[in-house]
Design a protein around this motif. Structure first.
Motif: not given
Lengths: 303, 303, 303
Positions: A60, B37, B39, B65-67, B93-95, C33, C56-57, C60-61, C65, C291
């Motif tokens: 990363m 941007g 998720i 990105n990925v959770i 709500a997170y993705a 960001k 994590e979200s 990333m938002k 990372n 979040l």
């Protein structure tokens, strides 16, 4: 010659090692993102959170992304009987580079034989752990300023510890190295390593008395004695002797450095203050060096 | 009509399928990052490292990105008794998009009913696995150049295999398709699929002799016979017969292709060299195609 | 004074709280960001998929990372006996900020004492869960428009629930707050919290009859009664009484709000339609608020 994979530490020539260390030094302060858009797959068949997170952070920091499994042995298609070779061929379609941690010796080599993308051995059974050796050596140079003319005491379970094995292979490439192996007799270093050292003009001796060796070493490389390798009686005896506590830590030279691949348990038992202020305690800096050494390796293999 | 979710392969019209394939082809060589941007949440209630990593890699290649959770059944609030509906409402709500893998048939549909963000079914119980069907079909077109006028042998456990079911639903949308179902009698395809094929003018027949069918097929679609579905005696008998090894692989037409959703175990047993050089072996390319098909689907649902 | 870590909710001054809420509001619609290039380590010693994915979200938002472990208790070096202090020192070399979830009270404090990077307590044993309290309070302000002059009923297991404890510490900082603790007698709030509230001029009373309290509250904060804390008989009795279903939900004021840290099981049992249309049901908005509150906290600690 450029390496395609890093499976065992013998593959690393002095020239590659020095160029990786130069790169690692540069990455320490750089915000360069040379691996933007690249994907690392962390394929761990046995858990090793530290090694995994170190690789993932390294990727990363270089701008890359990571796909990851923490426990492929239980969770992946391995359960259904898929071969490592097939898994490698498939994961190599999803990622630009793969780090494999596996419970079987030789697993990384098997994967490298079929993979179109670089494979890094993140530790395989009782085999090797070449990136640990690389960061160990990088730490030795960082802390002592040199890679030749060193006396290194390796302490603990030398029979089963793969980090000791991998580091010996690297040390064999430098000049005027003397290794003192310090272990209980039933955990002494194996013959293949001794043969290798002899062929490469590395002096070594085998000792059982730790305190006698401590004042002689530039580097003391401690390892964990694993309970599961012996009887409770043997373990208690060994763990009581092959141990650095406040009283024998004083025996180290003032310029010496104490290293450990970590995690450590009772084989190092120093006061928090000593750990935080005595510069001979190098094992946390060693862990941090792993980040930069792995960044250098990832960048090297992906260029 | 634009889809909001992909729950079952029937939802995919020919028009959508073709536009996804066009997109998949484009993504193959593109460095575009249309999902920067965004998720993806990978919500896996049962482990499937391959499917998960394929989705995650697809999302990252598109700039997203990925959770992720690898084992939501054991690790998440499901243990405490939370309903999938509630979990979906919270994760949404997170993705920006969610792929769900679940051990219960119908789970993805339940989630889609309440989710404000797109839901992708990543496999639900003995239900469907529509993105597998999508990549299977994409591979068929990529390998043969067409989606009509095909004879497809589907081999193995046709009763429990959800990939076969999902693929049949897609094949029903094309012209002059002939399916040969080859399985032991106790693992034959279910009536709902046969009814569907009849309604959609797909010719099919059911056979038990694999070698008789191999020379007739443009596509041989192998699946794994699952030990847990039968007695040891039945399994051994079936596994010995519904199998492609060197001797019967030769029976395939030179233009035919061997597909498998993978992982395969003993039902395919070809020499490494054949796998690496005979272009009829298409299952590793098929796995790679999954990446591009999923990229196309993610981009489609998020636009 | 700027905080270095967030270990317990008492650390948050009114000034910090209000500045975090302002920030959270801004992040709701922003594509900024500010944490690009930063790495969050999610070090979870017990699974909590929701809390983990929320952090994590959030990271990333903000452009950052994430490196992550879902089950450090089983998977990491903790198994080999490494101390949390050592693990923290090593992970802090790989990440710019660490969120720790741990099964032991005081774990986050221990980690914060040695960490060179910010530590966030993501829940420790029966100790605290300060980011939950932060998002609870943020939701209260968002939903009611104020942080003073509030009557709050806290319902369920008040003895073991760490979210109730953490929220009480925050409420003690505002004016004219009245708390009604509603629980079975064997699960009543502990004395340390009552002492704290008295010292901070918060009125409180303890009740056992939920329906009597519901019409009085501006906020009803439900929590889960945990089966493992009592006998089956006690549980069935408590679960039958400390529960919001259609009939007693009607007792809430029209301006009241129903909150829950989630996951909820049978202690809330409302029809889907009520959950989707009655604005008094605030717990899904509350989860989403987590979040933005966590985004604000991450940005604050990393600046």
């Amino acid at each position: 010659m450029k390496l395609n994979h890093l499976v065992e530490s013998q593959q690393l020539s002095v020239e590659i090692i020095l160029s990786l260390f130069k790169r690692a030094d540069e990455f320490r302060d750089s915000a360069d993102k040379p691996l933007t858009g690249k994907i690392l797959a962390a394929l761990f068949y046995e858990p090793s959170t530290r090694t995994r997170l170190s690789f993932e952070s390294a990727m990363m920091k270089l701008g890359g992304n990571v796909i990851s499994t923490e426990n492929a042995k239980e969770f992946s298609s391995a359960v259904k009987g898929e071969s490592l070779i097939d898994t490698t061929r498939i994961i190599s379609a999803y990622a630009d580079i793969i780090v494999i941690r596996h419970f079987e010796t030789g697993a990384a080599k098997q994967a490298a034989a079929v993979s179109p993308v670089p494979i890094i051995n993140g530790g395989d059974g009782s085999g090797q752990h070449p990136t640990q050796a690389l960061l160990d050596l990088y730490t030795i140079r960082k802390e002592t300023g040199r890679l030749d003319n060193l006396t290194i005491a390796m302490v603990g379970d030398l029979k089963n510890g793969r980090t000791v094995r991998s580091l010996c292979y690297l040390l064999g490439k430098f000049k005027n190295i003397k290794i003192i192996f310090v272990s209980p007799e039933n955990l002494s270093i194996k013959d293949d390593i001794k043969d290798y050292l002899m062929r490469h003009d590395v002096q070594y001796e085998e000792q059982t008395d730790l305190n006698k060796c401590l004042p002689l070493a530039d580097i003391v490389y401690m390892t964990r004695i694993q309970k599961e390798q012996m009887t409770a009686g043997e373990y208690n005896k060994a763990a009581g002797i092959y141990k650095i506590a406040e009283e024998n830590f004083k025996l180290l030279k003032s310029s010496a450095r104490l290293l450990h691949p970590l995690p450590h348990v009772e084989e190092i038992n120093l006061p928090l203050k000593t750990e935080q202020t005595d510069e001979r305690v190098a094992y946390f800096r060693q862990a941090e060096n792993g980040l930069y050494a792995r960044m250098a390796l990832l960048a090297y293999l992906l260029e």
